[in-house]
Design a protein around this motif. Structure first.
Motif, PDB file in Angstrom:
ATOM      1  N   THR A   1      -5.108   3.131   5.914  1.00 23.18           N
ATOM      2  CA  THR A   1      -5.435   3.587   4.563  1.00 23.18           C
ATOM      3  C   THR A   1      -4.687   2.774   3.523  1.00 23.18           C
ATOM      4  O   THR A   1      -5.249   2.383   2.491  1.00 23.18           O
ATOM      5  CB  THR A   1      -5.088   5.076   4.403  1.00 23.18           C
ATOM      6  OG1 THR A   1      -5.840   5.840   5.354  1.00 23.18           O
ATOM      7  CG2 THR A   1      -5.422   5.568   2.997  1.00 23.18           C
ATOM      8  N   ALA A   2      -3.415   2.513   3.787  1.00 22.48           N
ATOM      9  CA  ALA A   2      -2.611   1.729   2.848  1.00 22.48           C
ATOM     10  C   ALA A   2      -3.181   0.329   2.687  1.00 22.48           C
ATOM     11  O   ALA A   2      -3.217  -0.218   1.573  1.00 22.48           O
ATOM     12  CB  ALA A   2      -1.161   1.658   3.325  1.00 22.48           C
ATOM     13  N   GLU A   3      -3.647  -0.247   3.776  1.00 17.34           N
ATOM     14  CA  GLU A   3      -4.194  -1.607   3.715  1.00 17.34           C
ATOM     15  C   GLU A   3      -5.471  -1.646   2.881  1.00 17.34           C
ATOM     16  O   GLU A   3      -5.625  -2.494   1.995  1.00 17.34           O
ATOM     17  CB  GLU A   3      -4.469  -2.118   5.127  1.00 17.34           C
ATOM     18  CG  GLU A   3      -4.965  -3.559   5.165  1.00 17.34           C
ATOM     19  CD  GLU A   3      -5.147  -4.075   6.586  1.00 17.34           C
ATOM     20  OE1 GLU A   3      -5.696  -5.187   6.734  1.00 17.34           O
ATOM     21  OE2 GLU A   3      -4.758  -3.360   7.538  1.00 17.34           O
ATOM     22  N   SER A   4      -6.394  -0.704   3.162  1.00 19.10           N
ATOM     23  CA  SER A   4      -7.672  -0.716   2.447  1.00 19.10           C
ATOM     24  C   SER A   4      -7.496  -0.325   0.976  1.00 19.10           C
ATOM     25  O   SER A   4      -8.045  -0.979   0.071  1.00 19.10           O
ATOM     26  CB  SER A   4      -8.676   0.219   3.127  1.00 19.10           C
ATOM     27  OG  SER A   4      -8.194   1.558   3.143  1.00 19.10           O
ATOM     28  N   ALA A   5      -6.726   0.749   0.729  1.00 22.84           N
ATOM     29  CA  ALA A   5      -6.514   1.178  -0.653  1.00 22.84           C
ATOM     30  C   ALA A   5      -5.680   0.151  -1.417  1.00 22.84           C
ATOM     31  O   ALA A   5      -5.880  -0.059  -2.621  1.00 22.84           O
ATOM     32  CB  ALA A   5      -5.828   2.539  -0.691  1.00 22.84           C
ATOM     33  N   GLY A   6      -4.746  -0.487  -0.720  1.00 24.66           N
ATOM     34  CA  GLY A   6      -3.920  -1.506  -1.361  1.00 24.66           C
ATOM     35  C   GLY A   6      -4.741  -2.698  -1.827  1.00 24.66           C
ATOM     36  O   GLY A   6      -4.483  -3.260  -2.899  1.00 24.66           O
ATOM     37  N   GLU A   7      -5.724  -3.073  -1.027  1.00 20.38           N
ATOM     38  CA  GLU A   7      -6.599  -4.180  -1.423  1.00 20.38           C
ATOM     39  C   GLU A   7      -7.368  -3.824  -2.692  1.00 20.38           C
ATOM     40  O   GLU A   7      -7.493  -4.647  -3.609  1.00 20.38           O
ATOM     41  CB  GLU A   7      -7.570  -4.510  -0.288  1.00 20.38           C
ATOM     42  CG  GLU A   7      -6.917  -5.201   0.912  1.00 20.38           C
ATOM     43  CD  GLU A   7      -7.925  -5.508   2.000  1.00 20.38           C
ATOM     44  OE1 GLU A   7      -9.121  -5.180   1.820  1.00 20.38           O
ATOM     45  OE2 GLU A   7      -7.519  -6.073   3.036  1.00 20.38           O
ATOM     46  N   LYS A   8      -7.879  -2.603  -2.746  1.00 22.46           N
ATOM     47  CA  LYS A   8      -8.617  -2.162  -3.933  1.00 22.46           C
ATOM     48  C   LYS A   8      -7.699  -2.112  -5.152  1.00 22.46           C
ATOM     49  O   LYS A   8      -8.088  -2.518  -6.252  1.00 22.46           O
ATOM     50  CB  LYS A   8      -9.234  -0.787  -3.692  1.00 22.46           C
ATOM     51  CG  LYS A   8     -10.343  -0.772  -2.656  1.00 22.46           C
ATOM     52  CD  LYS A   8     -10.904   0.640  -2.488  1.00 22.46           C
ATOM     53  CE  LYS A   8     -12.003   0.666  -1.443  1.00 22.46           C
ATOM     54  NZ  LYS A   8     -12.538   2.048  -1.253  1.00 22.46           N
ATOM     55  N   TYR A   9      -6.490  -1.628  -4.942  1.00 20.32           N
ATOM     56  CA  TYR A   9      -5.544  -1.523  -6.054  1.00 20.32           C
ATOM     57  C   TYR A   9      -5.150  -2.895  -6.570  1.00 20.32           C
ATOM     58  O   TYR A   9      -5.111  -3.120  -7.783  1.00 20.32           O
ATOM     59  CB  TYR A   9      -4.295  -0.746  -5.614  1.00 20.32           C
ATOM     60  CG  TYR A   9      -3.167  -0.817  -6.617  1.00 20.32           C
ATOM     61  CD1 TYR A   9      -3.196  -0.053  -7.776  1.00 20.32           C
ATOM     62  CD2 TYR A   9      -2.077  -1.668  -6.407  1.00 20.32           C
ATOM     63  CE1 TYR A   9      -2.168  -0.140  -8.714  1.00 20.32           C
ATOM     64  CE2 TYR A   9      -1.051  -1.751  -7.323  1.00 20.32           C
ATOM     65  CZ  TYR A   9      -1.100  -0.985  -8.478  1.00 20.32           C
ATOM     66  OH  TYR A   9      -0.091  -1.078  -9.398  1.00 20.32           O
ATOM     67  N   ARG A  10      -4.859  -3.818  -5.668  1.00 25.16           N
ATOM     68  CA  ARG A  10      -4.459  -5.160  -6.101  1.00 25.16           C
ATOM     69  C   ARG A  10      -5.606  -5.888  -6.808  1.00 25.16           C
ATOM     70  O   ARG A  10      -5.382  -6.692  -7.714  1.00 25.16           O
ATOM     71  CB  ARG A  10      -3.960  -5.965  -4.900  1.00 25.16           C
ATOM     72  CG  ARG A  10      -2.562  -5.542  -4.440  1.00 25.16           C
ATOM     73  CD  ARG A  10      -2.037  -6.442  -3.350  1.00 25.16           C
ATOM     74  NE  ARG A  10      -2.748  -6.246  -2.087  1.00 25.16           N
ATOM     75  CZ  ARG A  10      -2.409  -5.338  -1.181  1.00 25.16           C
ATOM     76  NH1 ARG A  10      -1.381  -4.534  -1.405  1.00 25.16           N
ATOM     77  NH2 ARG A  10      -3.091  -5.221  -0.058  1.00 25.16           N
ATOM     78  N   ALA A  11      -6.842  -5.585  -6.389  1.00 23.24           N
ATOM     79  CA  ALA A  11      -7.996  -6.196  -7.050  1.00 23.24           C
ATOM     80  C   ALA A  11      -8.171  -5.645  -8.463  1.00 23.24           C
ATOM     81  O   ALA A  11      -8.641  -6.351  -9.362  1.00 23.24           O
ATOM     82  CB  ALA A  11      -9.260  -5.948  -6.223  1.00 23.24           C
ATOM     83  N   ASN A  12      -7.769  -4.381  -8.644  1.00 21.88           N
ATOM     84  CA  ASN A  12      -7.899  -3.743  -9.955  1.00 21.88           C
ATOM     85  C   ASN A  12      -6.817  -2.686 -10.105  1.00 21.88           C
ATOM     86  O   ASN A  12      -7.032  -1.514  -9.775  1.00 21.88           O
ATOM     87  CB  ASN A  12      -9.283  -3.115 -10.117  1.00 21.88           C
ATOM     88  CG  ASN A  12      -9.450  -2.459 -11.482  1.00 21.88           C
ATOM     89  OD1 ASN A  12      -8.641  -2.678 -12.400  1.00 21.88           O
ATOM     90  ND2 ASN A  12     -10.481  -1.645 -11.632  1.00 21.88           N
TER      91      ASN A  12
END
Length: 286
Positions: free
Chosen positions: A68-79
């Protein structure tokens, strides 16, 4: 002896959750850690130090949280302005023990979404998790409004005030929350602990037993009751209550450690705070 709750080192939990507290209040608040760590590392973190989340924590493995941290982190870093991604990412970071980073994520996102009350509320909870109680109070005050109060935020605000030793104020917040959600077990559980912290364990026990009268009982409520019963010196009864959710050996170990904590407090002649904690058990149990 170290108190363990389903594989979690209790002393470690004390240092994480209660690092800024001292004296009798510290010992009592430290003891409450056993009620918020029933699932150890596989459990979603409680929303706030010293309080119960609005729903029982979901059981998830560390691997699940890392994904979850990996997937949500990618979304967060993108925006970084994506409030939903920030909340999910921060939640997973907290579950993995990276609470300071969770605060940073939520702080950044809240700057761009000051009107998002769910995000602001999550930020306030995260601040409280790392011991920044005064700042947490300021932030939580922006997470709802007097004309549209959120009972969950009110309960969290009460828990933060309890951490600051402002128990009467905390109890007023719990009372306001109960007007919105009458007999809500999580509010009653926090209120019961607040009474115990304010040196009224009998009233705390009564409130916690009231919290258990609903159709379903959050196991953390039951463990809070075990704690308050134990603090009154009724150790056998406390162990029996704790066994409802913990293996017999862990329940016995927890109660034995609580007994040792109280005994050490009474044994320090120059520690007035410790003496008061010991008196809490002996006087209330009489």
């Amino acid at each position: 002896m170290q108190l363990r709750v389903r594989g979690q080192n209790f002393v470690g939990a004390i240092h994480h959750r209660m690092r800024v507290l001292t004296g009798a209040r510290s010992a009592l608040l430290a003891a409450t850690c056993l009620t918020f760590a029933l699932g150890g590392c596989s459990t979603m973190p409680a929303d706030l130090t010293g309080s119960i989340a609005s729903a029982p924590p979901s059981q998830r493995s560390e691997a699940d949280w890392r994904r979850t941290a990996e997937s949500a982190g990618e979304k967060y870093r993108a925006n970084p302005k994506d409030a939903e991604a920030a909340i999910t990412y921060a939640q997973s970071l907290r579950a993995l023990g990276q609470r300071a980073q969770a605060v940073a994520v939520l702080e950044q996102a809240s700057l761009a979404n000051s009107g998002n009350k769910a995000l602001v509320g999550a930020y306030g909870r995260a601040l409280a998790d790392v011991g920044q109680y005064k700042q947490a109070l300021d932030v939580l005050g922006s997470a709802h409004t007097p004309d549209d109060p959120d009972w969950r935020i009110l309960s969290v605000q009460g828990a933060v005030l309890d951490q600051l030793g402002r128990h009467q104020e905390a109890q007023r917040y719990y009372a306001s929350a109960l007007k919105i959600a009458p007999d809500e077990p999580t509010i009653l559980s926090n209120l019961g602990l607040s009474y115990a912290l304010a040196k009224d364990p009998k009233k705390g026990e009564e409130t916690l037993r009231r919290a258990m009268t609903g159709k379903t009982t959050d196991p953390r409520v039951r463990q809070n009751l075990a704690l308050v019963v134990g603090l009154q010196g009724r150790f056998n009864e406390a162990e029996e209550i704790a066994r409802s959710d913990l293996p017999p050996d862990e329940a016995a170990s927890n109660v034995a450690t609580l007994k040792q904590m109280l005994a050490r407090s009474e044994a320090k002649p120059n520690n007035k705070s410790g003496k008061k904690l010991g008196n809490l058990a002996s006087a209330a149990g009489s």
